[in-house]
Design an enzyme around this catalytic site. Sequence first.
Site, PDB file in Angstrom:
ATOM      1  N   TRP A   1       2.093   6.819  12.459  1.00 52.50           N
ATOM      2  CA  TRP A   1       0.731   6.707  11.947  1.00 52.50           C
ATOM      3  C   TRP A   1       0.243   5.339  12.143  1.00 52.50           C
ATOM      4  O   TRP A   1       0.060   4.487  12.450  1.00 52.50           O
ATOM      5  CB  TRP A   1       0.642   7.023  10.446  1.00 52.50           C
ATOM      6  CG  TRP A   1      -0.758   6.767   9.976  1.00 52.50           C
ATOM      7  CD1 TRP A   1      -1.856   7.535  10.218  1.00 52.50           C
ATOM      8  CD2 TRP A   1      -1.233   5.627   9.234  1.00 52.50           C
ATOM      9  NE1 TRP A   1      -2.979   6.971   9.693  1.00 52.50           N
ATOM     10  CE2 TRP A   1      -2.633   5.794   9.087  1.00 52.50           C
ATOM     11  CE3 TRP A   1      -0.621   4.492   8.710  1.00 52.50           C
ATOM     12  CZ2 TRP A   1      -3.429   4.867   8.412  1.00 52.50           C
ATOM     13  CZ3 TRP A   1      -1.391   3.574   8.041  1.00 52.50           C
ATOM     14  CH2 TRP A   1      -2.787   3.750   7.873  1.00 52.50           C
TER      15      TRP A   1
ATOM     16  N   GLU B   1       1.790  -7.326  11.263  1.00 51.09           N
ATOM     17  CA  GLU B   1       1.341  -7.075   9.888  1.00 51.09           C
ATOM     18  C   GLU B   1       2.424  -6.384   9.057  1.00 51.09           C
ATOM     19  O   GLU B   1       2.412  -6.487   7.838  1.00 51.09           O
ATOM     20  CB  GLU B   1       0.028  -6.282   9.867  1.00 51.09           C
ATOM     21  CG  GLU B   1       0.147  -4.868  10.385  1.00 51.09           C
ATOM     22  CD  GLU B   1      -1.175  -4.099  10.365  1.00 51.09           C
ATOM     23  OE1 GLU B   1      -2.211  -4.702  10.681  1.00 51.09           O
ATOM     24  OE2 GLU B   1      -1.154  -2.917  10.016  1.00 51.09           O
TER      25      GLU B   1
ATOM     26  N   ASN C   1       0.812  -1.222   0.000  1.00 52.67           N
ATOM     27  CA  ASN C   1       0.000   0.000   0.000  1.00 52.67           C
ATOM     28  C   ASN C   1       0.844   1.271   0.000  1.00 52.67           C
ATOM     29  O   ASN C   1       1.681   1.473   0.898  1.00 52.67           O
ATOM     30  CB  ASN C   1      -0.902  -0.022   1.248  1.00 52.67           C
ATOM     31  CG  ASN C   1      -2.170   0.781   1.078  1.00 52.67           C
ATOM     32  OD1 ASN C   1      -2.482   1.245  -0.015  1.00 52.67           O
ATOM     33  ND2 ASN C   1      -2.903   0.927   2.167  1.00 52.67           N
TER      34      ASN C   1
ATOM     35  N   GLU D   1      -3.849  -5.015  19.298  1.00 54.60           N
ATOM     36  CA  GLU D   1      -2.899  -5.145  18.181  1.00 54.60           C
ATOM     37  C   GLU D   1      -1.956  -3.958  18.104  1.00 54.60           C
ATOM     38  O   GLU D   1      -2.363  -2.814  18.341  1.00 54.60           O
ATOM     39  CB  GLU D   1      -3.739  -5.239  16.899  1.00 54.60           C
ATOM     40  CG  GLU D   1      -2.930  -5.288  15.629  1.00 54.60           C
ATOM     41  CD  GLU D   1      -3.809  -5.181  14.391  1.00 54.60           C
ATOM     42  OE1 GLU D   1      -5.039  -5.437  14.479  1.00 54.60           O
ATOM     43  OE2 GLU D   1      -3.275  -4.800  13.338  1.00 54.60           O
TER      44      GLU D   1
ATOM     45  N   HIS E   1      -2.396   0.606  16.413  1.00 51.79           N
ATOM     46  CA  HIS E   1      -1.643   1.117  15.262  1.00 51.79           C
ATOM     47  C   HIS E   1      -0.339   1.797  15.674  1.00 51.79           C
ATOM     48  O   HIS E   1      -0.023   2.902  15.225  1.00 51.79           O
ATOM     49  CB  HIS E   1      -2.523   2.022  14.385  1.00 51.79           C
ATOM     50  CG  HIS E   1      -2.388   1.726  12.921  1.00 51.79           C
ATOM     51  ND1 HIS E   1      -1.704   2.538  12.070  1.00 51.79           N
ATOM     52  CD2 HIS E   1      -2.826   0.696  12.167  1.00 51.79           C
ATOM     53  CE1 HIS E   1      -1.746   2.024  10.846  1.00 51.79           C
ATOM     54  NE2 HIS E   1      -2.411   0.901  10.881  1.00 51.79           N
TER      55      HIS E   1
ATOM     56  N   ARG F   1       0.733 -11.753  13.155  1.00 53.01           N
ATOM     57  CA  ARG F   1      -0.134 -11.210  12.094  1.00 53.01           C
ATOM     58  C   ARG F   1       0.521 -11.126  10.721  1.00 53.01           C
ATOM     59  O   ARG F   1       0.072 -10.399   9.841  1.00 53.01           O
ATOM     60  CB  ARG F   1      -0.642  -9.830  12.524  1.00 53.01           C
ATOM     61  CG  ARG F   1      -1.636 -10.003  13.596  1.00 53.01           C
ATOM     62  CD  ARG F   1      -2.556  -8.907  13.906  1.00 53.01           C
ATOM     63  NE  ARG F   1      -2.823  -7.863  12.948  1.00 53.01           N
ATOM     64  CZ  ARG F   1      -3.729  -7.972  11.972  1.00 53.01           C
ATOM     65  NH1 ARG F   1      -4.412  -9.068  11.798  1.00 53.01           N
ATOM     66  NH2 ARG F   1      -3.921  -6.940  11.169  1.00 53.01           N
TER      67      ARG F   1
ATOM     68  N   ASP G   1      -7.105  -2.203  17.420  1.00 53.72           N
ATOM     69  CA  ASP G   1      -5.800  -1.920  16.801  1.00 53.72           C
ATOM     70  C   ASP G   1      -5.302  -0.558  17.288  1.00 53.72           C
ATOM     71  O   ASP G   1      -5.928   0.468  17.013  1.00 53.72           O
ATOM     72  CB  ASP G   1      -5.966  -1.917  15.272  1.00 53.72           C
ATOM     73  CG  ASP G   1      -4.636  -1.898  14.535  1.00 53.72           C
ATOM     74  OD1 ASP G   1      -3.591  -1.668  15.181  1.00 53.72           O
ATOM     75  OD2 ASP G   1      -4.647  -2.107  13.308  1.00 53.72           O
TER      76      ASP G   1
ATOM     77  N   GLU H   1      -8.186 -11.802   9.535  1.00 52.12           N
ATOM     78  CA  GLU H   1      -8.855 -10.504   9.343  1.00 52.12           C
ATOM     79  C   GLU H   1      -9.604 -10.500   8.009  1.00 52.12           C
ATOM     80  O   GLU H   1      -9.115 -11.024   7.010  1.00 52.12           O
ATOM     81  CB  GLU H   1      -7.809  -9.371   9.343  1.00 52.12           C
ATOM     82  CG  GLU H   1      -8.432  -7.988   9.229  1.00 52.12           C
ATOM     83  CD  GLU H   1      -7.388  -6.863   9.306  1.00 52.12           C
ATOM     84  OE1 GLU H   1      -6.182  -7.151   9.234  1.00 52.12           O
ATOM     85  OE2 GLU H   1      -7.801  -5.696   9.429  1.00 52.12           O
TER      86      GLU H   1
ATOM     87  N   HIS I   1     -14.353  -5.245  10.637  1.00 53.28           N
ATOM     88  CA  HIS I   1     -14.147  -3.947  11.283  1.00 53.28           C
ATOM     89  C   HIS I   1     -15.486  -3.266  11.562  1.00 53.28           C
ATOM     90  O   HIS I   1     -16.377  -3.288  10.719  1.00 53.28           O
ATOM     91  CB  HIS I   1     -13.366  -3.000  10.365  1.00 53.28           C
ATOM     92  CG  HIS I   1     -11.965  -3.448  10.085  1.00 53.28           C
ATOM     93  ND1 HIS I   1     -11.063  -2.664   9.419  1.00 53.28           N
ATOM     94  CD2 HIS I   1     -11.308  -4.588  10.398  1.00 53.28           C
ATOM     95  CE1 HIS I   1      -9.910  -3.301   9.326  1.00 53.28           C
ATOM     96  NE2 HIS I   1     -10.031  -4.481   9.899  1.00 53.28           N
TER      97      HIS I   1
ATOM     98  N   TYR J   1      -7.107   6.798  13.297  1.00 56.44           N
ATOM     99  CA  TYR J   1      -6.884   5.583  12.522  1.00 56.44           C
ATOM    100  C   TYR J   1      -8.114   4.676  12.605  1.00 56.44           C
ATOM    101  O   TYR J   1      -8.681   4.478  13.680  1.00 56.44           O
ATOM    102  CB  TYR J   1      -5.655   4.800  13.040  1.00 56.44           C
ATOM    103  CG  TYR J   1      -5.667   3.427  12.443  1.00 56.44           C
ATOM    104  CD1 TYR J   1      -5.301   3.251  11.110  1.00 56.44           C
ATOM    105  CD2 TYR J   1      -6.156   2.341  13.145  1.00 56.44           C
ATOM    106  CE1 TYR J   1      -5.415   2.009  10.501  1.00 56.44           C
ATOM    107  CE2 TYR J   1      -6.275   1.092  12.550  1.00 56.44           C
ATOM    108  CZ  TYR J   1      -5.900   0.945  11.238  1.00 56.44           C
ATOM    109  OH  TYR J   1      -6.034  -0.274  10.627  1.00 56.44           O
TER     110      TYR J   1
ATOM    111  N   ARG K   1     -13.471  -6.025  15.157  1.00 57.92           N
ATOM    112  CA  ARG K   1     -12.480  -5.033  15.569  1.00 57.92           C
ATOM    113  C   ARG K   1     -13.200  -3.704  15.733  1.00 57.92           C
ATOM    114  O   ARG K   1     -13.881  -3.246  14.810  1.00 57.92           O
ATOM    115  CB  ARG K   1     -11.380  -4.919  14.505  1.00 57.92           C
ATOM    116  CG  ARG K   1     -10.209  -4.097  14.971  1.00 57.92           C
ATOM    117  CD  ARG K   1      -9.242  -3.803  13.838  1.00 57.92           C
ATOM    118  NE  ARG K   1      -9.630  -2.608  13.118  1.00 57.92           N
ATOM    119  CZ  ARG K   1      -8.822  -1.926  12.294  1.00 57.92           C
ATOM    120  NH1 ARG K   1      -7.604  -2.355  12.056  1.00 57.92           N
ATOM    121  NH2 ARG K   1      -9.245  -0.842  11.684  1.00 57.92           N
TER     122      ARG K   1
HETATM  123  O1  KDG Z   1      -1.818  -0.272   4.492  1.00 54.97           O
HETATM  124  C1  KDG Z   1      -2.034  -0.118   5.859  1.00 54.97           C
HETATM  125  C2  KDG Z   1      -3.159  -1.003   6.318  1.00 54.97           C
HETATM  126  O2  KDG Z   1      -3.021  -2.304   5.822  1.00 54.97           O
HETATM  127  C3  KDG Z   1      -3.252  -1.068   7.813  1.00 54.97           C
HETATM  128  O3  KDG Z   1      -3.420   0.220   8.322  1.00 54.97           O
HETATM  129  C4  KDG Z   1      -4.431  -1.931   8.209  1.00 54.97           C
HETATM  130  O4  KDG Z   1      -3.640  -1.950  10.452  1.00 54.97           O
HETATM  131  C5  KDG Z   1      -4.343  -2.424   9.593  1.00 54.97           C
HETATM  132  C6  KDG Z   1      -5.164  -3.593   9.926  1.00 54.97           C
HETATM  133  O5  KDG Z   1      -5.007  -4.078  11.041  1.00 54.97           O
HETATM  134  O6  KDG Z   1      -5.960  -4.028   9.092  1.00 54.97           O
HETATM  135 MG    MG Z   2      -3.352  -3.331  12.054  1.00 56.07          MG
END
Ligand code: KDG
Ligand code: MG
Length: 402
Positions: free
Chosen positions: A402, A262, A37, A236, A212, A283, A210, A339, A122, A159, A147
């Site tokens: 972020w 992730e 991404n 997460e 983040h 993840r 999450d 997910e 989500h 986020y 989530r």
């Molecule tokens: O490209 C960034 C996303 O994949 C991310 O922000 C998604 O954190 C994410 C998630 O848990 O799905």
């Molecule tokens: Mg995530």
Amino acid sequence: MKITEAKVIVCCPGRNFVTLKIVTDEGLYGIGDATLNGREKAVVSFLEDYLCPMLIGKDAQRIEDIWQYLYRGAYWRRGPVGMTAIAAVDTALWDIKAKAANMPLYQLLGGRSRDKIMVYTHANGADIPSTLDAVGKAIEQGYKAIRVQSGIPGVATTYGVSKGGGKYEPADSDLPDEHSWSTEKYLNFTPKLFDEVRRQYGNDIHLLHDVHHRLTPIEAGRLGKELEPYHLFWMEDAVPVENQESFRLLRQHTTTPIAVGEIFNSIHDCRELIQNQLIDYIRTTVVHAGGITQMRRIADFASLYHVRTGSHGATDLSPVCMGAALHFDYWVPNFGIQEHMPHSELMESVFTRAYRYEDGYFTPGEAIGHGVDIDEKLAAKYPYQRKCLPVNRLEDGTLWHW
Ligand code: KDG
Ligand code: MG
């Protein structure tokens, strides 16, 4: 079975996807997801300029040797761009091997370990009432795990919360959007959010959250502890992952289960966290962690330490990744959850898929290979558009994670 062609297909049916197609002299072909991404073109170049020419003439059946050639054979190893490119090659080769064996991929991996694959979706909203509505809708759609992310009073952008109630797609501008962040407001708000969700929907639904990567270890410890009464399935990415000692500190303060990975692309990123039992869910995904070949190694290693899988599945992972991930999930003994952030109808129109959703669970389908294909003619109608992920600043302007 010789590889005769390896081509990269880029399309943007509502968001960018990069797909690698590998063709053999026996007429069989396979596809792999190569989407990273906001950095899509870097992977396109990595594939087109370096990996694709190396594949021509190689035996498509030798997946392991090709993986080693591209990874161990490279002096400059690891990193998201290179490992996403290797993952695409690996996924396409497993697709070909399963087609050659006339089997769905999960059969080739050793057969299924379960009947169906639990996914989480989500639910988000600008405030607590709209988030509660979103949770209710997800429950109506049959999801067993949700989530929950919400807008925070006094913080302009958060986020995981979509603009104007539509689908959340963070890479949404030509240059990075600037978001703002307040740890204090977030920490004061989030336990209230989960208190309301549990009050309204009870204790049976699995809840996830999450962070983040935005907290320090001691802040994450406080959040984990304050969320304990709401027994989350996981918390997460509570802290940034560069300093993995942070997880030791976090672990000492809370029994809330911890998920991470992730953004990991190598088994070496996971090793210490798993070996020291500092996490509960790993993840890593097929597309960003070196394909099926490395995902199997990570999962087997994790199984020694009671760590279960919980693969990333946001919309920036294409249906090709989702298809391959579901075969992996069907097989992997130490599966935790998958997910599922649904792709739009337009996104899905470009990819034919054998996988199916029913009542909170997926099955990968019985098509041979991984069961996902791309409609190249339709894909060509949606050319690439540059889209960047946001950046984040504290209220005083300091750049933040972020
Ligand atoms: O490209 C960034 C996303 O994949 C991310 O922000 C998604 O954190 C994410 C998630 O848990 O799905
Ligand atoms: Mg995530």
